[in-house]
Write a protein that holds these residues in place. Structure first.
Motif, PDB file in Angstrom:
ATOM      1  N   UNK A   7       0.840  -1.123  -0.026  1.00 48.04           N
ATOM      2  CA  UNK A   7      -0.050  -0.024  -0.072  1.00 48.04           C
ATOM      3  C   UNK A   7       0.825   1.222  -0.042  1.00 48.04           C
ATOM      4  N   UNK A   8       2.121   1.190  -0.014  1.00 46.54           N
ATOM      5  CA  UNK A   8       2.989   2.295   0.311  1.00 46.54           C
ATOM      6  C   UNK A   8       3.198   3.082  -1.039  1.00 46.54           C
ATOM      7  N   UNK A   9       2.927   2.553  -2.379  1.00 50.83           N
ATOM      8  CA  UNK A   9       3.202   3.444  -3.573  1.00 50.83           C
ATOM      9  C   UNK A   9       4.540   3.173  -4.036  1.00 50.83           C
ATOM     10  N   UNK A  10       5.659   2.526  -3.392  1.00 49.09           N
ATOM     11  CA  UNK A  10       6.844   2.322  -3.635  1.00 49.09           C
ATOM     12  C   UNK A  10       7.417   1.051  -3.280  1.00 49.09           C
ATOM     13  N   UNK A  11       8.049   0.362  -3.949  1.00 51.23           N
ATOM     14  CA  UNK A  11       8.852  -1.028  -3.460  1.00 51.23           C
ATOM     15  C   UNK A  11       9.451  -0.843  -2.439  1.00 51.23           C
ATOM     16  N   UNK A  12      10.456   0.052  -2.226  1.00 55.20           N
ATOM     17  CA  UNK A  12      11.297   0.420  -1.045  1.00 55.20           C
ATOM     18  C   UNK A  12      10.585   0.346   0.125  1.00 55.20           C
ATOM     19  N   UNK A  13       9.645   1.274   0.184  1.00 51.55           N
ATOM     20  CA  UNK A  13       8.530   1.627   1.297  1.00 51.55           C
ATOM     21  C   UNK A  13       7.698   0.334   1.705  1.00 51.55           C
ATOM     22  N   UNK A  14       7.385  -0.437   0.769  1.00 49.94           N
ATOM     23  CA  UNK A  14       6.771  -1.764   0.980  1.00 49.94           C
ATOM     24  C   UNK A  14       7.676  -2.667   1.746  1.00 49.94           C
ATOM     25  N   UNK A  15       8.735  -2.694   1.401  1.00 52.63           N
ATOM     26  CA  UNK A  15       9.877  -3.681   2.011  1.00 52.63           C
ATOM     27  C   UNK A  15       9.992  -3.023   3.625  1.00 52.63           C
ATOM     28  N   UNK A  16      10.143  -1.578   3.660  1.00 49.79           N
ATOM     29  CA  UNK A  16      10.224  -1.180   4.877  1.00 49.79           C
ATOM     30  C   UNK A  16       9.088  -1.352   5.692  1.00 49.79           C
ATOM     31  N   UNK A  17       7.913  -1.704   5.239  1.00 50.77           N
ATOM     32  CA  UNK A  17       6.687  -1.954   6.101  1.00 50.77           C
ATOM     33  C   UNK A  17       6.749  -3.506   6.414  1.00 50.77           C
ATOM     34  N   UNK A  18       7.759  -4.255   6.074  1.00 54.59           N
ATOM     35  CA  UNK A  18       7.631  -5.650   6.601  1.00 54.59           C
ATOM     36  C   UNK A  18       8.044  -5.745   7.937  1.00 54.59           C
ATOM     37  N   UNK A  19       8.481  -4.673   8.756  1.00 55.26           N
ATOM     38  CA  UNK A  19       8.665  -4.545   9.990  1.00 55.26           C
ATOM     39  C   UNK A  19       7.421  -3.630  10.396  1.00 55.26           C
ATOM     40  N   UNK A  20       6.487  -4.255  11.184  1.00 54.72           N
ATOM     41  CA  UNK A  20       5.343  -3.696  11.566  1.00 54.72           C
ATOM     42  C   UNK A  20       5.523  -2.942  13.058  1.00 54.72           C
ATOM     43  N   UNK A  21       4.738  -2.199  13.307  1.00 58.43           N
ATOM     44  CA  UNK A  21       4.460  -1.465  14.912  1.00 58.43           C
ATOM     45  C   UNK A  21       6.036  -1.218  15.477  1.00 58.43           C
TER      46      UNK A  21
END
Length: 187
Positions: A7-21
């Motif tokens: 949902x981040x709109x960018x691959x790099x931010x979607x990877x960053x989103x694999x660590x939640x909370x």
């Protein structure tokens, strides 16, 4: 069920989103090499990443954390601390790696091949592209105070507040509705 969302709109931010909370429950979505293989497939980077071991997992996690740190502190300025400068070096190093090889077969089927280096290269390239583009000015952190997901607000109005409606947005709307209902019944 797949825990990965894009949902981040960018691959790099979607990877960053694999660590939640990150500020509270710190939930790791890339727990194993198998998780990384699933993420690569779900992110549609490679058709088949080939063997993925614990070293590859550690390399991807290190880049993930570097992307998150650099994006959250960009632009660095003159007084950036050593950890952020090291993270920027990590992002730049990944961006120099090869990108997935794309080919078209005679049948018309497009293929994307490579391994973990190409995954790192794709994420690093995307991070450098984002940091150097006007889109970076539209990067935000989710308005859910517990969520730490970063995203690029590509909405026309630029008023997007949530990483995604399916999780944070709906949760917030439901909480606001319950609060209004409670206020109306007690008032």
């Amino acid at each position: 069920m797949d825990a990965f969302v894009f949902v981040s709109g960018r691959l790099c931010l979607d990877l960053a989103g694999t660590m939640l909370w990150r500020r509270s429950l710190r939930t790791e979505l890339l727990d194993s090499p198998a998780d990384l293989r699933r993420w690569i497939s779900a992110a549609d980077i490679l058709d088949d990443p080939g063997p993925v071991d614990s070293r590859a997992l550690e390399r991807v996690r290190r880049l993930r954390e570097a992307v998150y740190l650099v994006a959250g502190n960009w632009p660095l300025g003159d007084h950036a601390d050593a950890a952020v400068k090291d993270a920027l070096a990590e992002v730049n190093e990944a961006a120099r790696l090869p990108l997935p090889r794309r080919q078209i077969e005679e049948s018309g089927r497009a293929t994307r091949t490579g391994g973990v280096d190409e995954v790192l290269g794709a994420v690093g390239y995307d991070a450098v592209d984002l940091l150097g583009s006007p889109q970076f000015a539209r990067m935000k952190e989710c308005a859910n105070e517990d969520c730490t997901r970063l995203f690029v607000d590509l909405s026309r109005s630029g008023a997007r507040r949530w990483c995604g409606m399916a999780e944070c947005g709906n949760r917030n709307k439901a909480a606001a509705f319950r609060k209004r209902q409670k206020e109306q019944s007690s008032g």
